[in-house]
Design a protein around this motif. Sequence first.
Motif, mmCIF file in Angstrom:
data_model
loop_
_atom_site.group_PDB
_atom_site.id
_atom_site.type_symbol
_atom_site.label_atom_id
_atom_site.label_comp_id
_atom_site.label_asym_id
_atom_site.label_seq_id
_atom_site.Cartn_x
_atom_site.Cartn_y
_atom_site.Cartn_z
ATOM 1 N N ASP A 238 0.831 -1.213 0.000
ATOM 2 C CA ASP A 238 0.000 0.000 0.000
ATOM 3 C C ASP A 238 0.858 1.252 0.000
ATOM 4 O O ASP A 238 0.548 2.231 -0.700
ATOM 5 N N ARG A 239 1.947 1.224 0.792
ATOM 6 C CA ARG A 239 2.828 2.396 0.828
ATOM 7 C C ARG A 239 3.439 2.671 -0.538
ATOM 8 O O ARG A 239 3.507 3.830 -0.984
ATOM 9 N N ASN A 242 0.636 3.782 -3.099
ATOM 10 C CA ASN A 242 0.091 5.108 -2.829
ATOM 11 C C ASN A 242 1.137 6.211 -2.923
ATOM 12 O O ASN A 242 0.806 7.396 -2.781
ATOM 13 N N ALA A 356 -5.606 1.777 -5.951
ATOM 14 C CA ALA A 356 -4.494 2.590 -6.441
ATOM 15 C C ALA A 356 -4.634 2.859 -7.935
ATOM 16 O O ALA A 356 -4.346 3.973 -8.412
ATOM 17 N N ASN A 359 -7.336 5.480 -8.465
ATOM 18 C CA ASN A 359 -6.836 6.818 -8.118
ATOM 19 C C ASN A 359 -5.901 7.361 -9.193
ATOM 20 O O ASN A 359 -5.962 8.549 -9.543
#
Length: 385
Positions: A238-239, A242, A356, A359
């Motif tokens: 996720d890090r 994102n 992700a 986005n």
Amino acid sequence: MTEEQIPVLAALRESMRAVHQAVAASPDFPPAQFLARLEEWQRMLDELGRYLAARGGASAEQLATLFEISTTLNASLDIDETLNRVMDSLIQLTGAERGCLMLVDDDGELNIEVAHNFGHGEELDLSRTVLRMAIEQRRPVLTTNAQLDPRFSAQESVIGYGLRSIICVPLQVRERIIGALYLDNRIKTGVFSEEDVALLTAFANHAAVAIENARLYTATDRTLAVRVRELTTMQQIDRELNATLDIHRVLELTLSWAMRATGANAGMLRLLGDDGESAITVQDGELPPSISPSDSVQKAMGRDEPMVLNGSHIVVPIRYKGDTIGLMDLWRTGERGFSEDHVQFVGRLADHAAIAIANARLYEQVRQANLAKSEFVSLVAHELR
């Protein structure tokens, strides 16, 4: 002999009853497994009490040892250390020369878990016939002198190893045999008696439940450790996802993590346009020959879960708000294909990647709109001049 004349037995029963009530009353402790164990203790103690009362009872030393063994078994979930201590106690209690505890593995084979006073060879010099009989008949087997017992006297192991006194008790949990306890003495005859059978049967039932609980604990602990590692991995993913709004970078990171986690040799991730055709494609490794991208699209469209083809090919739909926005194909060569854990991991990865990707697509749309707006303003300004 009445129960009141067997103080250790009465005290043990009262202790078990008190623990049962305490656990049942606790709102924070999950009682299911512990309650089941206590019920098993209670049942076996009832049987032991009836047997001892009918036969005149065992010695105070035997009862005290049984109490100590039961306490030891249930004091720890480190089953290897526990069984080693218990085996020492059983040998001392019964007068056995040697003893071992064997458990049935997933393939149905007996494996040695604890062995005391045997040689260091790969094969234990014991009677496999006695072991097999106890397991197949699901009941204890006792011989006071195997050399003269017609059931065993002709067996090569009995003759070759000079076996005499033997007792073997199966370990059973919910009608399922999980192993056996074996004790013998090569020097003396008549070492074991029916009283020993009753005591060892009581112990075997305690041990079987304790072993099963330890196995469940170990499996649960192992599963929890795997899930914690996966959660840590997902946080790292996720890090990274994102940290960028570049759609190509998001796709490359997603494919890279999927291949790394599953051991895939090749992979392809396609971002689908509104018409269902591939809009952006990233790939890694040498793709199998003669692949047809349209085949994967047709098979995976509308599916929520990854699909395994021929064991060595996974098609993973990437869905966002009910729509399939991408497809990821993974291939793994060799005899070992993808496991169920691999399938579950890439399914969860696809869920994280979908957000992700959405986005990044939204950012790209906004960027394109701003570029169009800037071009329009520049064109209008030029015309006004």
